[in-house]
Each structure stands twice: as structure tokens, then as C-alpha cells.
Scaffold this motif. Structure first.
Motif, mmCIF file in Angstrom:
data_model
loop_
_atom_site.group_PDB
_atom_site.id
_atom_site.type_symbol
_atom_site.label_atom_id
_atom_site.label_comp_id
_atom_site.label_asym_id
_atom_site.label_seq_id
_atom_site.Cartn_x
_atom_site.Cartn_y
_atom_site.Cartn_z
ATOM 1 N N PRO A 69 0.730 -1.169 0.053
ATOM 2 C CA PRO A 69 0.121 -0.076 0.027
ATOM 3 C C PRO A 69 0.959 1.119 0.038
ATOM 4 O O PRO A 69 2.062 1.221 0.656
ATOM 5 N N ILE A 70 0.307 2.315 -0.885
ATOM 6 C CA ILE A 70 1.062 3.608 -0.884
ATOM 7 C C ILE A 70 0.086 4.239 -0.182
ATOM 8 O O ILE A 70 -1.164 4.672 -0.428
ATOM 9 N N LEU A 71 0.598 5.371 0.623
ATOM 10 C CA LEU A 71 -0.143 6.411 1.570
ATOM 11 C C LEU A 71 0.181 7.658 0.947
ATOM 12 O O LEU A 71 1.387 8.125 1.078
ATOM 13 N N VAL A 72 -0.559 8.423 0.350
ATOM 14 C CA VAL A 72 -0.747 9.477 -0.150
ATOM 15 C C VAL A 72 -1.460 10.814 0.875
ATOM 16 O O VAL A 72 -2.475 11.067 0.849
ATOM 17 N N LEU A 94 -8.328 17.790 -4.708
ATOM 18 C CA LEU A 94 -7.105 17.284 -5.199
ATOM 19 C C LEU A 94 -7.020 15.590 -4.948
ATOM 20 O O LEU A 94 -6.763 14.949 -6.040
ATOM 21 N N MET A 95 -7.423 15.232 -4.060
ATOM 22 C CA MET A 95 -7.617 13.646 -3.818
ATOM 23 C C MET A 95 -8.485 13.177 -4.667
ATOM 24 O O MET A 95 -8.304 12.349 -5.379
ATOM 25 N N GLN A 96 -9.515 13.723 -4.658
ATOM 26 C CA GLN A 96 -10.890 13.011 -5.644
ATOM 27 C C GLN A 96 -10.373 13.014 -7.141
ATOM 28 O O GLN A 96 -10.807 12.197 -7.806
ATOM 29 N N GLN A 143 -10.130 6.854 -0.288
ATOM 30 C CA GLN A 143 -9.811 8.256 0.224
ATOM 31 C C GLN A 143 -10.439 8.447 1.810
ATOM 32 O O GLN A 143 -11.477 7.911 1.869
ATOM 33 N N LEU A 144 -9.667 8.444 2.615
ATOM 34 C CA LEU A 144 -9.914 8.628 4.204
ATOM 35 C C LEU A 144 -10.312 9.927 4.260
ATOM 36 O O LEU A 144 -9.183 10.921 4.320
ATOM 37 N N SER A 145 -11.459 10.558 4.756
ATOM 38 C CA SER A 145 -11.874 11.834 5.129
ATOM 39 C C SER A 145 -12.913 11.741 5.881
ATOM 40 O O SER A 145 -13.512 10.652 6.327
ATOM 41 N N ALA A 198 -5.278 10.542 1.856
ATOM 42 C CA ALA A 198 -5.619 11.114 3.173
ATOM 43 C C ALA A 198 -5.101 12.628 3.331
ATOM 44 O O ALA A 198 -4.113 12.863 3.151
ATOM 45 N N SER A 199 -5.888 13.386 4.294
ATOM 46 C CA SER A 199 -5.423 14.781 4.617
ATOM 47 C C SER A 199 -4.499 14.697 5.907
ATOM 48 O O SER A 199 -4.794 13.605 6.589
ATOM 49 N N PRO A 200 -3.537 15.529 6.118
ATOM 50 C CA PRO A 200 -2.910 15.474 7.354
ATOM 51 C C PRO A 200 -3.830 15.387 8.551
ATOM 52 O O PRO A 200 -3.501 14.815 9.654
#
Length: 488
Positions: free
Chosen positions: A62-65, A72-74, A90-92, A115-117
Motif C-alpha cells: 500500500p502507498i499512503l498519499v 485534489l484527492m478526488q 480516500q480517508l476523509s 488522506a489529509s494530514p
């Protein structure tokens, strides 16, 4: 070609449909696959998403971005799904209840997780992330670590801790603009030493974008000039504003004055509406976007012909990032910066922070006073207090940030007022050499639409064809040459 490169080219062609890598991509991917930490500074439109997407099909973990904006994620997720990738998440905050619990229990089955910070420090999410053996951690728009972390999105300052919690997988930090100082700051804030990071840095120079500045004495002259430009410049284009209110007002005025398809875009517009506007702009249904800086990240539209700044940007970093959205197809485009009295003060106001005293901050830290006494930005200061900062440390940190903001704004003003070639100023700011440039801005070439200059441009790779050349010349000669507009 080495065997490993043969595999990379096969994946590039099969998964993404490209025959060749862009400058800097292959070097970055080699370093990632070798397990190195990488800071990649590639110009806007340089294909930064490929840097982690292609390794995702080779690493097979897995790659975490980590990305700053939901839009931007979408956008990245939609692009991956169009390429046939189903193992993307997408984790939100929109992921709730049973759906979130199920996703968190199955993280290891996804290939790309965005994911966002802010979501990364959620306790349940953080616990789930720690159970995964990550192939790569990516920080997209990595300049945000330096520019946003301290006084806008402080969660960026926790990414070093999160990287450590995830057992330090290889780290890729990507951005389009970063001076040597900002690159050092990014590396430091992520908890690494320069020797632990391989830097892939390419020039910010985009010579197909002509640079111009126009000055105005009042707002009415500026609006009139903007209308003239939009009626004659090749479309589509983006106009940037520092104010949501003015962006909306000017967009409405332009719709009435020009009959063009003009739309306003800013963070005050509901997210669903913003997404719809993005799609309309991408499809050509909207010709001109009047936007704040909320627009642009993840917008990969190759044929944007102009970027106009109605207000002064806060820094040359922001300016270069935003004008880089023009001319990604390699054709001649232009960046016009419109300046009027009071523009600098707008940026001073936008970046100002109502800073409490060190004593008041310490009173809240010791629970002697409620956090609400810290004012409108209480949540921001409470973040620092909750993470062990004392009042004086916070005050000193914000004073340092204010000084840096003023320095950047001063450099932005110098770009407007100095007689030095504008492209040379940008190169100097980013610590780059600039050699063998044709006339490229209104300082070097006040009458830049003369035949000999245009012929040199036409001879460049991916330049505009003859018909486009004549079209540009006829439209811009009367608009951009000195003295042709009363508002200059």
C-alpha cells in the motif's frame, strides 16, 4: 536499456499509455524503488502523480498519499479509476460509521490510500495505519509543510511523527516550487537530514509562458482592462483573486459585460458545486474561471492559454505555481499580473495573525483561562499548546513567520518594480541559472510581438502553429504593447 528500466517502460505504456518519461520522472522512480527518501521538485505539469502511481504497480504494498485538498484527492482517485484501478481509498470525514470501520480493517488490501494530514491524527485512523506495512509514504504539495504548517494547517508539523509511527517507509515529497531554503525547511520539518534525502530538482522556468505586468491607478481601470483582455485573449483562462467576494463580483460583472462563460470558484462555494465547476472547465463549458488560490491543485488542463492575477500574490512561489497552469501543451501562453494601489496591503491583511500575549497563552495552557479568550484563531493556538509549546515559544514562532511573510511579499513587489528581466528575477529567487533565453517578458521586450521574436518562438518544439501565431499577434499587438490602453 537495463532490465529494470525495461519493466518501468512496460508499466508506463501498459498502465498509463505513455511511451516516454518526462524529465525527472525516471530518476525519481529509480530512487523510490531503491528505498530512498526523495524530494522531487518538478515544474507544474511535470507529471508528479506518476512518481508514486507507477511504483505502486511494482512495490505491491500500500502507498499512503498525504494531500492538502479533498478536491485534489478526488481528482487523483478519479484518474486512477479511469485507468482501471479499483484498489483506491480516500480517508476523509465523509467516510463514517460502518463504512469507515470496514475500510480501516482492510487498509492492507488497497493499493493507493489518500488522506489529509488532519485525518491521519484521528485516533482510530492512526491505529489502523500503524498495522500496515507501507511500501511508500507520499506528501503531495510538500511546500505546504513549510508554508502552511506553522500558521494555517499545523497538522502538517505532525507528519514527521506520523512517518515514524508508520515505521519510516520510504518517503516521497513532491512539489512544483521550492527555493533551496524551503527545500531545507521541508526536510527539517519532516525529521530528516539533507544526507538522508535524494533531491530531484528541475527548473521552474517555463519559457513558453510570456510574463507581463500592468499597473493601474484605480479599480475601475483594472476591471475595464480585464474585460478587454478576456474579449481578445485566446481561451480558456484563469483569473486569480485574493478575495472571494471580489472574485464572485467580478465574475458576475464579466458575465454581463462579455457574454463569455465565466464562473467564480473559491472555498466559500459548496464542494459539490466546486466539483461541478471543475468538470465544466475541463470540458470547455466554462471558458474563464475567476478563482482564489483554492483553484488549481490537481487541475491538469493542458490548453489554458492565460493566467491573469487581478490581485498581487503573496509570494513568488505562489505566483510561479499558479502561472504554471498555463500552456502545459507547450504552446505559447501568457501570465499577466495586474497591480493597483493597495494590493500589497490586501496580502498583509490576509497573512496577519491576531497573536495573544505569551502570558495569556500560558494561562490557557495551565487551564487558568478558557481557550476562547485566545480569539477567533483559538483552535490554532490551542493546537500548539496541546503539543507542548509554551507561550513565548508560540509568540517567537509567529513573529518569525510574520517576518518571513513580509520578506516574500517584498520579493514579490520587487518583481513588479525592478528593471531586471522578470524571468531572470524568478530564476534568481529559486537559485537557478538562466542561459540563452529569448526575450521573454515586458521588461526585455516591450514590443514583444514583433516578428523576429515570434519567429524564434515558432521554431521551438511544441510551439504554436502559423495560424495560431497570426491569431495571437492580431489580438495581442493592440492590447499588450505599451501605450495602447489608458489604464496602464
Amino acid at each position: 536499456m537495463p532490465a529494470d528500466d525495461q519493466q518501468l517502460y512496460r508499466v508506463l505504456k501498459k498502465r498509463f499509455g505513455y511511451a516516454n518519461f518526462r524529465d525527472g520522472q525516471l530518476e525519481t522512480i529509480h530512487s523510490i524503488l531503491a528505498g530512498q527518501n526523495v524530494l522531487a521538485v518538478l515544474p507544474t505539469g511535470g507529471g508528479k502523480s506518476l512518481l508514486y502511481q507507477l511504483p505502486g504497480y511494482i512495490i505491491n504494498r500500500p502507498i499512503l498519499v498525504v494531500s492538502p485538498l479533498l478536491s485534489l484527492m478526488q481528482d487523483q482517485i478519479n484518474r486512477l479509476r479511469l485507468l482501471g484501478e479499483k484498489r483506491v481509498l480516500q480517508l476523509s470525514g465523509e467516510l463514517q460509521g460502518q463504512q469507515r470501520n470496514q475500510a480501516l480493517h482492510q487498509l492492507a488490501h488497497y493499493r493507493f490510500i489518500f488522506a489529509s494530514p488532519e485525518i491521519l491524527i484521528n485516533p482510530a485512523v492512526n491505529r489502523a495505519l500503524r498495522t500496515v506495512k507501507w511500501g511508500l509514504m507520499v506528501i503531495d504539495e510538500a511546500h505546504c509543510i513549510s508554508q502552511w504548517g506553522p500558521d494555517f494547517r499545523p497538522e502538517y508539523l505532525l507528519l514527521a511523527k506520523i512517518h515514524q509511527q508508520l515505521h519510516r517507509p520510504p518517503l516521497l515529497m513532491v512539489t512544483a516550487t521550492a527555493t533551496p531554503t524551503v527545500r531545507q525547511d521541508i526536510i527539517s520539518k519532516i525529521g530528516l537530514l539533507p544526507a538522508q534525502v535524494h533531491q530531484v530538482v528541475r527548473s521552474v522556468n517555463r519559457q513558453n509562458i510570456f510574463l507581463a505586468v500592468e499597473r493601474f491607478q484605480n479599480e475601475q481601470d483594472k476591471m475595464t482592462r480585464l474585460k478587454e483582455l478576456l474579449l481578445h485573449l485566446p481561451l480558456p483562462g484563469v483569473v486569480y483573486f485574493a478575495s472571494r467576494k471580489i472574485a464572485s463580483q467580478v465574475a458576475e460583472w464579466l458575465r454581463k459585460q462579455t457574454n463569455l462563460a465565466v464562473a467564480a470558484y473559491h472555498a466559500g462555494i459548496p464542494s459539490l458545486e466546486r466539483y461541478r465547476l471543475q468538470q465544466q472547465f475541463m470540458k470547455g463549458q466554462v471558458q474563464v474561471i475567476c478563482a482564489t488560490s483554492a483553484f488549481g491543485m490537481g487541475i491538469d488542463k493542458s490548453n489554458i492559454r492565460f493566467v491573469i492575477h487581478y490581485h498581487l500574490p503573496a509570494s513568488l512561489e505562489s505566483y510561479v505555481q499558479e502561472i504554471g497552469r498555463a500552456g502545459r501543451d507547450g504552446r505559447l501562453s501568457c501570465a499577466i499580473l495586474m497591480v493597483s494601489p493597495g494590493d500589497a496591503q490586501i496580502q498583509v491583511t490576509l497573512t496577519a495573525v491576531d497573536l495573544p500575549s505569551a502570558d495569556l497563552l500560558d494561562q490557557v495552557r495551565l487551564n487558568k483561562l478558557p481557550a476562547r479568550v485566545l480569539g477567533d484563531q483559538a483552535d490554532l493556538f490551542k493546537f500548539y499548546l496541546d503539543h507542548g509549546y509554551h507561550g513565548q515559544q508560540i509568540v517567537q514562532s509567529f513573529h518569525k513567520r510574520a517576518h518571513e511573510s513580509h520578506r516574500r511579499l517584498h520579493k514579490m513587489m520587487a518583481y513588479i518594480t525592478d528593471d531586471l528581466c522578470r524571468r531572470q528575477q524568478i530564476a534568481n529567487y529559486f537559485g537557478e541559472p538562466l542561459q540563452g533565453q529569448v526575450p521573454c517578458c515586458d521588461v526585455d521586450q516591450p514590443s514583444w510581438l514583433q516578428d523576429h521574436f515570434w519567429q524564434e518562438q515558432v521554431n521551438q518544439p511544441n510551439s504554436i502553429d502559423e495560424e495560431d501565431q497570426l491569431d495571437w499577434r492580431s489580438h495581442l499587438r493592440r492590447l499588450l504593447l505599451p501605450g495602447n490602453f489608458s489604464g496602464q
